[in-house]
Design an enzyme around this catalytic site. Structure first.
Site, short mmCIF file in Angstrom:
data_model
loop_
_atom_site.label_atom_id
_atom_site.label_comp_id
_atom_site.label_asym_id
_atom_site.label_seq_id
_atom_site.Cartn_x
_atom_site.Cartn_y
_atom_site.Cartn_z
N LEU A 15 0.82 -1.21 0.00
CA LEU A 15 0.00 0.00 0.00
C LEU A 15 0.86 1.26 0.00
CD1 LEU A 15 -2.74 -0.98 2.62
CD2 LEU A 15 -2.93 -1.02 0.12
N ASP A 130 6.30 11.87 16.22
CA ASP A 130 6.48 12.07 14.78
C ASP A 130 5.16 12.46 14.12
OD1 ASP A 130 8.10 12.25 12.55
OD2 ASP A 130 7.83 10.17 11.97
#
Length: 430
Positions: A15, A130
């Site tokens: 993906l 993050d």
């Protein structure tokens, strides 16, 4: 081609790819899943495999509608994988690449979703570390929210903590993405919940403006800006929204809002930003200069050797992606090697480097067509270096004319008086 991941999962097709690993569409006992397979060099790290086991309960315990759930962690030979909830849709970075910037209502709604995810994680003692558009997924199968924004889910919880270890990163390295790193991380302090708030405020700024407030250029320069420069305001948004962004981008972690308060404040601001179109903000051109008229551009290119070239960061995700951002540029020969990959390892700038520039304000965005004070173009529409060269040429011409005029006056004076040249003049003429 399908591959087995552990004894319970099968990976069918890729993906997406990131610097930490590859995400596959997979199948498990309970149906479709997303399988994040970490890179081979990470998977071969025995310490990392042990941390996987240690963090299992914490990651599996994160259960919130705005968090991409982790169903399982697989440690099988050379495979280290996170088995995650499958979200049908795209990530926020892909949407930004297509739209460049979002309408304020949609941007605020997405930021509110992410803030709610962070509130749940922080309550569980987990810091994301993050937060960035690549790690925000947009659920295309759910009903759209304010401003037409689909529900946003935050993913990749725990990955930064897993990868960041003494054996993998030295004390002089940083794990994170330069554009979104809080100043305290740059200065070597441990990451607390406030670093996620700073990163989310940076994302919200980027959704509105189309660029990050401190990005552009070499990663070291980006890190220095986070510490030394203040954020420039965005025109065209309600003052309440700007004050909220400004507070969450404060250099001092204690000055930033907590995630629950930020989520609530963003929800309260939705009526105030409803119907406002995407901001029309001028930003730097691809080569780091603002757009110029043809004659000014030709004059500037003719004197390219006299002016330092500006280098911009080429860290957009594709060639059609948004420019690096209207920020103070790095001068000199630094290459455009900034990036937004997850878990980039960077050297911590030294104290002398962080103190290398005066505490200034990042290059201010402005409404389209409005001149930018103090930049490469002033109010007359002529670049400052060009104006300086014109002034120098004009001053030289005036000086030459003055010398000629004085010389002519002296010559005529000698003729009228019949004066003889002095002995020194005769000697020099010989």
């Amino acid at each position: 081609m399908a591959r087995k991941i552990g004894s319970r999962y099968t990976a069918h097709r890729i993906l997406g790819r990131g610097s930490a690993g590859t995400v596959w569409l997979g199948e498990g006992p309970d149906g479709p899943v997303a399988l994040k397979l970490l890179r081979e060099d990470l998977a071969s790290d025995q310490d990392l495999a042990e941390r996987f086991v240690q963090e299992r309960s914490a990651l599996l315990g994160l259960d919130h509608p705005r968090i991409v759930g982790v169903h399982d962690l697989v440690v099988d030979g050379n495979d280290l994988a996170l088995v995650m909830q499958l979200v049908r849709g795209t990530d926020l970075r892909t949407r930004l690449e297509h739209e460049r910037r979002l309408a304020p209502e949609a941007a605020v709604a997405i930021a509110a979703d992410v803030a709610e995810a962070l509130a749940a994680a922080h309550a569980a003692g987990i810091v994301h570390r993050d937060v960035k558009p690549e790690n925000v997924l947009l659920d295309a199968l759910s009903m759209e929210g304010p401003g037409g924004a689909p529900p946003a889910l935050l993913t990749d919880f725990g990955v930064a903590k897993l990868i960041d270890s003494p054996s993998r990163t030295r004390a002089t390295s940083i794990i994170g993405t330069p554009d979104y790193l809080a100043p305290e991380i740059v200065e070597g302090l441990p990451p607390r919940a406030a670093v996620d708030i700073y990163a989310l405020a940076t994302v919200l700024y980027e959704l509105l403006a189309g660029f990050t407030p401190f990005g552009g250029g070499h990663p070291g320069a980006v890190l220095r800006r986070h510490v030394t420069e203040s954020v420039a305001p965005l025109p065209g948004i309600p003052d309440e929204l700007w004050q909220l962004i400004h507070q969450c981008l404060a250099k001092a972690p204690a000055s930033r809002l907590r995630a629950p308060e930020l989520a609530a404040r963003l929800r309260e601001l939705l009526p105030a930003v409803a119907g406002i179109p995407p901001l029309d903000i001028d930003e730097q051109s691809e080569d780091g200069y603002e757009a110029e008229q043809p004659d000014a551009a030709a004059e500037r290119s003719g004197a390219a050797g006299a002016d330092a070239a500006a280098v911009t960061g080429a860290h957009a995700a594709s060639a059609e992606g948004p420019p690096a951002g209207a920020v103070p540029l790095v001068h000199g020969g630094a290459g455009p090697d900034a990036n937004r990959d997850t878990h980039t390892s960077m050297r911590v700038p030294g104290a002398d480097e962080l103190a290398g520039g005066a505490h200034g304000t990042a290059r201010a965005p402005r409404a389209s067509g409005e001149p930018r004070a103090g930049s490469a173009r002033n109010r007359s529409g002529v670049p400052v270096p060009v104006q300086r060269r014109r002034l120098k040429v004009g001053a030289a011409a005036v000086l030459v004319a003055l010398v000629v005029a004085v010389g002519g006056w002296l010559a005529s004076s000698d003729e009228e008086t019949g004066s003889q040249p002095s002995p020194a003049a005769e000697y020099s003429s010989r």
